[in-house]
Write an enzyme that holds these catalytic residues in place. Structure first.
Site: not given
Ligand code: GAL
Length: 680
Positions: A411, A494
């Site tokens: 990430d 997200d």
């Protein structure tokens, strides 16, 4: 609300400060309402939130330099669903793109009354002057004001409705038709007690890597498993259905898997492809982030593994138990369970005190017939501020392999291409590094560097580790994610458990289908059904039942990784049903690895379709609108003709034969998911 009743014909007094004005038309009394006085927070849109008298970015409503004190600032795709019950007289106002996008964005405004278009702005671009309308709406029960993305995606589509007013008869008031609370209806019959083999039909492994595949099968236990054509080097445990061992040479093997219980037996073909490509079908599993976020612990990971087995999810092909952020030591947390040395003297990463035995944890998960995943970042810190892999990529990959991990989510977060200059330099001090995030675009080569580096490091490990890239779609990652070894790559920011987030992300995957294929998939983020909450407090998902069917159907059509985001120890019947429909999951796991394309879009109604290996099409008929509507799929849109059998996949029920098209009534924010195959 101020109001003046008139006695004269067509006399109207309007109050600029108030919401209404009143008048009489013939003998009837009318009243006019600003639509901005409705509860605009309930308007659904694909980005941001609708605002009264302000733009979506909370600025004064401004179109082509003109300020409008009254109106609704919204964003494509959106719908203002009005319930008028035949009491409307006139709808008037204007529409245009807000100046706040500085020349970017394009939309179409559309007004639909009782299902029929009564006004259409045509494509509008930013800086076009507002277009105005004054519409006779007498007799209509419903009027919907839509903003559509004009076919080029929703980016910068800040759309304003201005001076928006409706005149009503007989003391009636306009209402937002935002739908009643839906019952959580379970559509799928329980799995049969006879054996059925589920899960992936094709499996990739690298030569020399440990082979680990558990045959997923539903049906009463005890059940025994056997296989024909299993290549030498592999063995099958007839009691658990676990295939282990290792293959020395590249090659493809056709195997027949069998499962048998007291009530019957079944078999299914299984292809093992030994070569460089792993992750041939989208990963199916669970990830700790959407439920526990920063409160994850080893106990919760073990409990998740237990629950995946005890709930029976494992029998439907669910495999990975993935730890997200917060297994490492934190940069500066006061929480002692996140403190400790970052790495040992050899540079090996050390977990935080919540994860005292990573190897033991991986063994525990494997012992259940499941696989385990881990999380890191290419920068010095993860998104949550824990220790990342920058400068230690090879050691980290080695450590993951030694512990026994099968999956890595990597990430971006604190990474910055500027850090590369410090690499290997003695001056490197991550704690003082500038925390600037690369905005994507620009120098593509730089965006690839950290992902390629970890790809190389993983490639050197004697174990297959699925590689999941997470950098939110920067630099059009779908164009190069596979090149840097990604088995999947996040395409968006997200997700959260709201309709606007889920549907905004899901439906914006249109056009990315050409980048997906076996071993490399687009990832629109993890599932938000069940009890979620980004820990420690959990709540039921805020998605309605229909929205949850849409979520799972769309993610299956998209061939997305399926990572359950809820606390699996608290699964309710409805959620379990959503996650265990084998015919729906087969759409996701189809060996062709195709991602569905949007084949038609008609206002809020969309049809998405994907080719399946058996020659059929999986087709989703979606209704993004606020009320039930009929959605049609024409054979001509699918490129098929003649008699076709249509099967409803959620209900697992044949609907019969159709020759030109199939139509279904689809509820608010709902879906009908079907499989269409030539009639034999
Ligand atoms: C975000 C990522 C989330 C989660 C989180 C952890 O960047 O998109 O899925 O992993 O970081 O801090």
């Amino acid at each position: 609300m101020k109001r003046v009743i008139c006695v004269l014909l067509f006399c109207v007094f309007c109050f600029s400060a108030g919401h209404t004005c009143a008048a009489s038309e013939g003998t009837a009394q009318t009243e006019t309402f600003w639509l901005s006085s409705l509860d605009v927070s309930r308007i659904e849109q694909s980005w941001g939130q609708a605002r009264a008298n302000r733009s979506v970015d909370n600025r004064p409503l401004t179109i082509a330099g003109q300020r409008f004190p009254n109106g609704i600032g919204t964003h494509a795709n959106s719908e203002i669903p009005l319930l008028l019950d035949g009491k409307g007289v006139e709808l008037s106002g204007g529409a245009g793109l807000d100046d706040e996008t500085s020349g970017r964005g394009s939309v179409v405004f559309q007004i639909i009354a009782d299902g029929r278009e009564i006004w259409n702005s045509g494509p509008m671009r930013s800086r076009d002057a507002a277009k105005f309308f004054s519409l006779d709406i007498r007799g209509y029960k419903t009027v919907d004001l839509l903003v559509l993305d004009a076919g080029d995606g929703i980016d910068y589509d800040h759309a304003d409705w201005v001076n928006l007013k409706v005149t009503m008869l007989d003391n009636a008031r306009p209402k937002l038709d935002v739908g009643p609370v839906e019952d959580a209806v379970i559509l799928t019959p329980k799995p049969a007690p006879t054996p059925r083999i589920n899960g992936a039909k094709i499996f990739g492994v690298r030569p020399g890597s440990p082979f680990f595949f558990r045959i997923a099968a539903t049906g009463d236990r005890p059940m025994t498993f056997s296989a024909d054509g299993l290549p030498s080097g592999l063995r099958l445990d007839s009691q658990t259905g676990l295939i282990t061992g290792q293959l020395e040479k590249a090659g493809e093997h056709k195997v027949t898997l069998r499962a048998e219980n007291a009530l019957g037996k079944t078999e299914r073909e299984f292809r093992i492809v030994c070569g460089s490509q792993i992750g041939l079908t989208p990963a199916m599993g669970w990830n700790s982030w959407n439920c526990f976020a920063g409160s994850v612990t080893a106990e919760k990971i073990k409990a998740a593994a237990d629950a995946m087995v005890e709930s029976g999810l494992i029998n439907h092909g669910w495999t990975y138990i993935n730890i997200d952020d917060f297994w490492q030591v934190h940069r500066d947390s006061n929480d002692p369970s996140l403190q400790g040395p970052h790495r040992n003297s050899d540079g090996r990463i050390l977990p935080n005190p919540r994860f005292p035995d990573m190897k033991g944890l991986a063994d525990y998960v494997h012992g259940k017939g499941l696989k385990i995943g881990i999380y890191s970042a290419p920068g010095p810190w993860t998104c949550g501020g824990c220790v990342g892999s920058f400068g230690y990529e090879l050691q980290d990959a080695q450590q993951y392999a030694e512990w026994g991990f099968d999956y890595l989510k990597y990430d971006w977060c604190s990474y910055n291409p500027a850090f590369e200059a410090y690499r290997d330099s003695k001056d490197w001090d991550p704690s003082s590094s500038p925390n600037i995030t690369y905005a994507g675009g620009g120098d593509l080569a730089k965006a690839k560097v950290p992902f390629e580096r970890m790809h190389q490091a993983l490639g050197q490990q004697p174990r297959d580790i699925i590689y999941s890239l997470c950098q939110y779609g920067m630099g059009s990652v779908w164009e190069w994610g596979a090149e840097v070894g990604g088995n999947s790559w996040r395409t968006t920011q997200d997700i959260n458990d709201s309709w606007s987030s889920m549907s905004g992300i899901g439906f914006s995957q249109a056009g990315l289908e050409k980048y997906a294929g076996p071993g490399h998939f687009n990832d629109p983020d993890m599932l938000v059904v069940g009890k979620v909450g980004w820990g420690p407090q959990l709540r039921n998902t805020r998605l309605s039942p229909n929205e949850q069917y849409t979520h799972i159907s769309l993610w299956c059509l998209l061939a997305s990784p399926l990572l359950i985001g809820c606390d699996m120890t608290q699964l309710d019947e409805f959620t379990l049903n959503l996650l265990t429909n084998d015919e729906v999951l087969e759409v996701n796991q189809d060996p062709l690895g195709r991602q569905a394309a949007r084949i038609t879009q008609n206002g809020m109604l969309e049809v998405w379709a994907k080719d399946m290996e058996d020659g059929s099409k999986a087709v989703g008929l979606f209704n993004r609108g606020q009320r039930e509507q009929t959605v049609t799929v024409n054979w001509s849109d699918l490129g098929i003709h003649g008699e076709q059998t249509v099967r409803d996949l959620w209900r697992q029920k044949d609907m019969g034969q159709y020759t030109e098209k199939f139509e279904a009534n689809v509820g608010r924010h709902g879906v009908v998911l079907v499989k269409i195959a030539p009639f034999k």
